[in-house]
Design an enzyme around this catalytic site. Structure first.
Site, PDB file in Angstrom:
ATOM      1  N   HIS A 256      -6.538  11.729 -30.127  1.00 47.39           N
ATOM      2  CA  HIS A 256      -5.511  10.992 -29.393  1.00 47.39           C
ATOM      3  C   HIS A 256      -6.101   9.828 -28.601  1.00 47.39           C
ATOM      4  O   HIS A 256      -5.374   8.968 -28.126  1.00 47.39           O
ATOM      5  CB  HIS A 256      -4.804  11.970 -28.454  1.00 47.39           C
ATOM      6  CG  HIS A 256      -3.582  11.422 -27.801  1.00 47.39           C
ATOM      7  ND1 HIS A 256      -2.722  10.566 -28.448  1.00 47.39           N
ATOM      8  CD2 HIS A 256      -3.079  11.591 -26.576  1.00 47.39           C
ATOM      9  CE1 HIS A 256      -1.747  10.251 -27.631  1.00 47.39           C
ATOM     10  NE2 HIS A 256      -1.936  10.848 -26.479  1.00 47.39           N
ATOM     11  N   CYS A 257      -7.445   9.781 -28.475  1.00 48.22           N
ATOM     12  CA  CYS A 257      -8.027   8.811 -27.532  1.00 48.22           C
ATOM     13  C   CYS A 257      -8.706   7.620 -28.207  1.00 48.22           C
ATOM     14  O   CYS A 257      -8.268   6.490 -28.047  1.00 48.22           O
ATOM     15  CB  CYS A 257      -9.019   9.528 -26.630  1.00 48.22           C
ATOM     16  SG  CYS A 257      -8.229  10.753 -25.580  1.00 48.22           S
ATOM     17  N   ILE A 258      -9.790   7.866 -28.954  1.00 49.53           N
ATOM     18  CA  ILE A 258     -10.637   6.757 -29.434  1.00 49.53           C
ATOM     19  C   ILE A 258      -9.866   5.789 -30.353  1.00 49.53           C
ATOM     20  O   ILE A 258     -10.052   4.579 -30.238  1.00 49.53           O
ATOM     21  CB  ILE A 258     -11.906   7.287 -30.139  1.00 49.53           C
ATOM     22  CG1 ILE A 258     -12.530   8.429 -29.354  1.00 49.53           C
ATOM     23  CG2 ILE A 258     -12.904   6.154 -30.420  1.00 49.53           C
ATOM     24  CD1 ILE A 258     -13.444   8.101 -28.259  1.00 49.53           C
ATOM     25  N   ASP A 261      -6.744   4.361 -27.365  1.00 55.75           N
ATOM     26  CA  ASP A 261      -6.979   3.753 -26.047  1.00 55.75           C
ATOM     27  C   ASP A 261      -7.513   2.319 -26.121  1.00 55.75           C
ATOM     28  O   ASP A 261      -7.076   1.451 -25.347  1.00 55.75           O
ATOM     29  CB  ASP A 261      -7.944   4.610 -25.207  1.00 55.75           C
ATOM     30  CG  ASP A 261      -7.396   6.005 -24.948  1.00 55.75           C
ATOM     31  OD1 ASP A 261      -6.241   6.262 -25.332  1.00 55.75           O
ATOM     32  OD2 ASP A 261      -8.118   6.831 -24.378  1.00 55.75           O
TER      33      ASP A 261
END
Ligand SMILES: NC(=O)c1ccc[n+]([C@@H]2O[C@H](COP(=O)([O-])OP(=O)(O)OC[C@H]3O[C@@H](n4cnc5c(N)ncnc54)[C@H](O)[C@@H]3O)[C@@H](O)[C@H]2O)c1
Length: 401
Positions: A256-258, A261
């Site tokens: 969900h992040c790299i 974001d």
């Protein structure tokens, strides 16, 4: 003291489980199925044991709800809802907006509102505060702060207690109360001078990873073209005791992040006429890696994958978790299928995915390893097909990057 945590997913439930030791936690989630399961003591999040949720429920320290009316006695409200990208890859704050609506409509006395959802600098000041005020029937002087979440799902050495936590409020009172709130269950609190610094730091941390992963993925292609081992070269470079940090090549980035974001950072940069060249290109390089891998597999197999049975091993986005969000396995499978391969996948931790079930680790023409869980035996991978391509660098004897 009652604490409301909006969103009971990876971040929200993890915080709830830690906070319940010190506070009475109301876990608010818009998904009633999740709420019902949680109230039965069943955790849906890896790393949060069902036994712990059951214990907190029995002690009256935790209750899940999807009714905003249940929240009004809380004095601290934590926002932990998704911040994905829209279909045209722009920041999507619709879940944050809906959380703000819940807060605005249900808190009529001042409370401390802390955002843990990842977003671009200025979100707390210019989006969350005015949106909550917009939905409040009467003006309320809430306190606002940010403390970006850094949890790494599946990791046991760093958790809520020992991972340094950044925080900052819109006012000094908000900053002080935020410190007080987290100090009960986090040993290392790092105050920064403004919410924007905390928001930007969170995005920069993940952008740093994204750019370095892209760099090593590009370098893997260079090393292959030069006929040298990327892994040996990386180990050689890593013998330098300073000024180098080792990243390893892969089929791309997931979770969900790299993959998400850095696009938030690029979007806010471009909105302010600042360059985001590296960030945009890094994202492309990582996305292109799946196509490169499938091309290499095809080249090694006479140039065509038409009709070949290909088994993809590991569809979770990283080892030892069941999380398939933004997994690079999806693109690998897409490219394999577009070349006519008959693709199945093996991942006993994920089990079911996109209406398909994990296939046995055997009987394929070609095996492509995307994610290597600890539970998977290297020997069984090598025995599963006459040709094995490993994108992880962990299967000795297989072809690879
Ligand atoms: N998962 C991670 O590793 C991680 C790490 C650091 C930061 N973050 C950030 O934390 C935030 C939350 O991520 P996550 O992984 O916990 O997401 P998640 O999808 O696991 O959980 C989010 C939960 O929020 C609920 N929800 C959505 N809208 C809601 C609303 N309006 N009101 C109440 N509940 C609502 C969903 O039903 C879901 O259960 C995101 O901004 C993410 O970028 C995630």
């Amino acid at each position: 003291m009652k604490v409301a945590i909006i969103g009971q997913g990876y971040v929200g439930l993890t915080i709830s489980a830690f906070a319940a030791e010190h506070y009475e936690v109301l876990g608010f989630d818009s998904n009633s199925k999740i709420v019902n399961q949680l109230n039965l003591g069943k955790s849906h999040i890896e790393g949060v044991e069902s036994a712990l949720i059951t214990k907190w429920i029995k002690q009256g320290r935790y209750k899940a709800t999807n009714s905003g009316l249940d929240l009004s006695e809380a004095v601290v409200v934590v926002i932990a809802v998704p911040t994905p990208l829209t279909s045209d890859r722009k920041p999507d704050l619709s879940y944050v907006e809906s959380a703000c609506k819940t807060i605005g409509e249900n808190f009529f006395k001042p409370v401390l509102i802390i955002n843990e959802s990842t977003s671009f600098p200025g979100t707390l000041r210019n989006f969350i505060k005015p949106t909550i005020e917009k939905y409040s029937p009467n003006p309320v002087e809430h306190l606002y702060a940010i403390s970006p979440e850094r949890v790494d799902p599946g990791r046991s050495d760093f958790n809520q207690k020992n991972t340094p936590r950044l925080y900052s409020g819109l006012t000094s009172e908000a900053t002080a109360k935020t410190r007080e709130f987290y100090s009960k269950f986090c040993d290392n609190l790092v105050e920064v001078s403004s919410p924007e610094v905390a928001e930007a730091a969170k995005l920069f941390e993940n952008t740093f990873r994204q750019v370095n992963i892209a760099l090593v993925n590009e370098f893997a292609q260079i090393a292959h073209a030069l006929g040298i081992s990327v892994y040996e070269t990386l180990d050689a470079a890593n013998s330098k005791p300073y000024g180098f940090m080792k990243f390893t090549p892969s089929a791309g980035v997931g979770g969900h992040c790299i993959p998400v974001d850095p696009t938030y950072l690029a979007a806010v940069a471009e909105e302010h006429q600042a360059p985001a060249t590296f960030i945009r290109r890094a994202n492309e390089v990582n996305l292109e890696m799946s196509e490169y891998i499938v091309r290499r597999v095809a080249e090694d197999n006479g140039g065509s994958l038409q009709g070949k049975s290909v088994l993809v091993v590991g569809v979770a986005y990283k080892p030892n978790v069941a999380d398939v969000r933004e997994t690079s396995a999806e693109l690998v499978i897409k490219h394999l299928r577009s070349r006519g391969a008959v693709v199945s996948w093996h991942d006993d931790i994920v089990g079911d995915w996109k209406g398909e079930k994990s296939a046995p680790l055997a009987g394929a023409d070609i095996t492509v390893v995307v994610t290597m869980h600890d539970s998977v035996d290297e020997k069984n991978i090598l025995a599963s097909a006459p040709y094995v391509f490993d994108t992880t660098g962990k299967v000795k004897g297989a072809k690879g990057l």
